[in-house]
Design a protein around this motif. Sequence first.
Motif, PDB file in Angstrom:
ATOM      1  N   GLY A  49       0.853  -1.085  -0.047  1.00 53.85           N
ATOM      2  CA  GLY A  49      -0.030   0.022   0.106  1.00 53.85           C
ATOM      3  C   GLY A  49       0.734   1.173  -0.025  1.00 53.85           C
ATOM      4  N   SER A  50       0.235   2.236   0.579  1.00 52.07           N
ATOM      5  CA  SER A  50       0.777   3.762   0.600  1.00 52.07           C
ATOM      6  C   SER A  50       2.024   3.958   1.435  1.00 52.07           C
ATOM      7  CB  SER A  50      -0.428   4.669   0.998  1.00 52.07           C
ATOM      8  OG  SER A  50      -0.657   4.251   2.444  1.00 52.07           O
ATOM      9  N   LEU A  51       2.416   2.837   2.258  1.00 50.01           N
ATOM     10  CA  LEU A  51       3.725   3.027   2.957  1.00 50.01           C
ATOM     11  C   LEU A  51       4.914   3.149   2.291  1.00 50.01           C
ATOM     12  CD1 LEU A  51       4.945   2.393   5.928  1.00 50.01           C
ATOM     13  CD2 LEU A  51       5.517   0.154   4.992  1.00 50.01           C
ATOM     14  N   ILE A  52       4.817   2.576   1.217  1.00 48.60           N
ATOM     15  CA  ILE A  52       6.140   2.474   0.620  1.00 48.60           C
ATOM     16  C   ILE A  52       6.377   3.840   0.021  1.00 48.60           C
ATOM     17  CG2 ILE A  52       7.625   1.918  -1.740  1.00 48.60           C
ATOM     18  CD1 ILE A  52       6.840  -0.247   0.635  1.00 48.60           C
ATOM     19  N   ASN A  53       5.473   4.705  -0.599  1.00 52.56           N
ATOM     20  CA  ASN A  53       5.598   6.170  -0.789  1.00 52.56           C
ATOM     21  C   ASN A  53       6.034   6.874   0.520  1.00 52.56           C
ATOM     22  OD1 ASN A  53       5.339   8.576  -2.480  1.00 52.56           O
ATOM     23  ND2 ASN A  53       3.798   8.792  -1.560  1.00 52.56           N
ATOM     24  N   SER A  54       5.489   6.687   1.579  1.00 51.13           N
ATOM     25  CA  SER A  54       5.855   7.461   2.608  1.00 51.13           C
ATOM     26  C   SER A  54       7.178   7.190   3.322  1.00 51.13           C
ATOM     27  CB  SER A  54       4.638   6.779   4.032  1.00 51.13           C
ATOM     28  OG  SER A  54       3.492   6.940   3.787  1.00 51.13           O
ATOM     29  N   LEU A  55       8.150   6.058   2.691  1.00 49.98           N
ATOM     30  CA  LEU A  55       9.375   5.852   2.981  1.00 49.98           C
ATOM     31  C   LEU A  55      10.224   6.654   2.122  1.00 49.98           C
ATOM     32  CD1 LEU A  55       9.072   2.174   3.946  1.00 49.98           C
ATOM     33  CD2 LEU A  55       9.377   4.017   5.328  1.00 49.98           C
ATOM     34  N   ARG A  56       9.718   7.544   1.226  1.00 54.39           N
ATOM     35  CA  ARG A  56      10.666   7.829   0.139  1.00 54.39           C
ATOM     36  C   ARG A  56      11.884   9.064   0.597  1.00 54.39           C
ATOM     37  NH1 ARG A  56       6.007  10.668   0.623  1.00 54.39           N
ATOM     38  NH2 ARG A  56       5.766  12.887   0.657  1.00 54.39           N
ATOM     39  N   LYS A  57      11.708   9.419   1.861  1.00 54.57           N
ATOM     40  CA  LYS A  57      12.724  10.427   2.280  1.00 54.57           C
ATOM     41  C   LYS A  57      13.811   9.690   2.884  1.00 54.57           C
ATOM     42  CE  LYS A  57      10.279  14.053   1.895  1.00 54.57           C
ATOM     43  NZ  LYS A  57      10.528  14.978   0.617  1.00 54.57           N
ATOM     44  N   LEU A  58      13.757   8.439   3.205  1.00 56.69           N
ATOM     45  CA  LEU A  58      14.983   7.490   3.300  1.00 56.69           C
ATOM     46  C   LEU A  58      15.904   7.470   2.186  1.00 56.69           C
ATOM     47  CD1 LEU A  58      13.317   4.608   5.443  1.00 56.69           C
ATOM     48  CD2 LEU A  58      14.918   6.478   6.304  1.00 56.69           C
ATOM     49  N   LEU A  59      15.244   7.799   0.997  1.00 56.95           N
ATOM     50  CA  LEU A  59      16.306   7.861  -0.421  1.00 56.95           C
ATOM     51  C   LEU A  59      17.087   8.837  -0.495  1.00 56.95           C
ATOM     52  CD1 LEU A  59      13.287   6.277  -2.654  1.00 56.95           C
ATOM     53  CD2 LEU A  59      15.165   5.141  -1.546  1.00 56.95           C
ATOM     54  N   GLU A  60      16.925   9.882   0.691  1.00 53.20           N
ATOM     55  CA  GLU A  60      17.544  11.215   0.207  1.00 53.20           C
ATOM     56  C   GLU A  60      18.573  11.360   1.329  1.00 53.20           C
ATOM     57  OE1 GLU A  60      14.474  14.446   0.277  1.00 53.20           O
ATOM     58  OE2 GLU A  60      13.346  13.218  -0.987  1.00 53.20           O
ATOM     59  N   PRO A  61      19.506  12.566   1.182  1.00 53.44           N
ATOM     60  CA  PRO A  61      20.420  12.819   2.214  1.00 53.44           C
ATOM     61  C   PRO A  61      19.618  13.251   3.407  1.00 53.44           C
ATOM     62  CG  PRO A  61      21.225  13.990   0.200  1.00 53.44           C
ATOM     63  CD  PRO A  61      19.860  13.314   0.123  1.00 53.44           C
ATOM     64  N   PRO A  62      20.043  13.101   4.674  1.00 60.24           N
ATOM     65  CA  PRO A  62      21.345  12.452   4.783  1.00 60.24           C
ATOM     66  C   PRO A  62      21.357  11.168   5.244  1.00 60.24           C
ATOM     67  CG  PRO A  62      20.344  13.345   6.977  1.00 60.24           C
ATOM     68  CD  PRO A  62      19.332  13.819   5.721  1.00 60.24           C
ATOM     69  N   TYR A  63      19.922  10.694   4.940  1.00 61.82           N
ATOM     70  CA  TYR A  63      19.726   9.021   5.413  1.00 61.82           C
ATOM     71  C   TYR A  63      20.118   8.205   4.376  1.00 61.82           C
ATOM     72  CZ  TYR A  63      16.445  11.510   8.092  1.00 61.82           C
ATOM     73  OH  TYR A  63      16.006  12.523   9.038  1.00 61.82           O
ATOM     74  N   ILE A  64      20.311   8.327   3.261  1.00 61.44           N
ATOM     75  CA  ILE A  64      20.891   7.411   1.894  1.00 61.44           C
ATOM     76  C   ILE A  64      22.154   7.030   2.311  1.00 61.44           C
ATOM     77  CG2 ILE A  64      21.270   9.301   0.507  1.00 61.44           C
ATOM     78  CD1 ILE A  64      19.897   5.975  -0.894  1.00 61.44           C
ATOM     79  N   ASP A  65      22.832   8.029   2.702  1.00 60.96           N
ATOM     80  CA  ASP A  65      24.363   7.850   3.060  1.00 60.96           C
ATOM     81  C   ASP A  65      24.716   7.462   4.264  1.00 60.96           C
ATOM     82  OD1 ASP A  65      24.777   8.990   0.455  1.00 60.96           O
ATOM     83  OD2 ASP A  65      24.409  11.020   1.392  1.00 60.96           O
ATOM     84  N   SER A  66      23.877   7.765   5.537  1.00 57.09           N
ATOM     85  CA  SER A  66      24.153   7.521   6.906  1.00 57.09           C
ATOM     86  C   SER A  66      23.762   6.242   7.471  1.00 57.09           C
ATOM     87  CB  SER A  66      23.700   8.776   7.757  1.00 57.09           C
ATOM     88  OG  SER A  66      22.288   8.508   7.555  1.00 57.09           O
TER      89      SER A  66
END
Length: 255
Positions: A49-66
């Motif tokens: 469901g919609s959860l996957i779209n809600s996780l999109r910020k993990l694909l951006e800095p700083p999380y993607i690198d940290s």
Amino acid sequence: MATPSTDKKNVEVFDTEEDQAVSLAKYTANLSNQFCKERGAFSVVLSGGSLINSLRKLLEPPYIDSIEWSKWHVFWLDERVVPKDHEDSNYKLANDGFLSKVPILPGNVYAINDKLSAEGAADDYEACLKNLVNRNVIALSEASGFPKFDLMLLGMGPDGHVASLFPGHPLLQENEKWVTFIKDSPKPPPERITFTFPVINSSTYIALVITGAGEAGAVQTALGKSKNSVKLPVQMVSPEGKLTWFLDKDAASKL
Ligand SMILES: O=C(O)[C@H](O)[C@@H](O)[C@H](O)[C@H](O)COP(=O)(O)O
């Protein structure tokens, strides 16, 4: 082991869905840091469901690198019994929108065996979990004897269902199996496998991520003042650890 605070339920309401996604990324990244440090692995369970779209910020800095992505182990709370490249597949949804964009090890992504029947796939997934518990990739709850996932990311349907556990369905009472199957899901497609409530409720952390006005009625039933006599599935979510509701303003509009 990361120990949640004593206040077991927390309800967060965000002005926008964007703010909700930002906060969910921070919450997930903090737990990832904590568990990777403390036990060298992070077991994460995804809904469809919609959860996957809600996780999109993990694909951006700083999380993607940290984030220590190589220590993540990813599971599905429920899965439709369709081939992995089918449009209805929760694996495909998560892979296309999230997993293929982060350096998670392919061997740490536990999709269902899509060559099996619903019953066979549920048994196979449960055997996979048992093996990972034996190897300490997944913890075991001393209290319940069921696997204890570090974080479950749950969506909820407008009828109050979580996983593939639907209102009034006998599977709500399953208390032995870790993973079971359903062939008459009211939400299509009909054949699915699903984690059971004892597994869901053995978790250390659960985030219930709910977005949009369509879910406001079930949110009101679960969190509002009036009491319903028969509990919705979402009201049966009660982890050993800590439950956090992430609601956007629309989902919380009837509270
Ligand atoms: O296979 C599924 O249908 C999903 O895994 C399901 O369990 C989902 O989490 C809820 O239905 C909420 O979906 P929405 O967030 O899209 O309402």
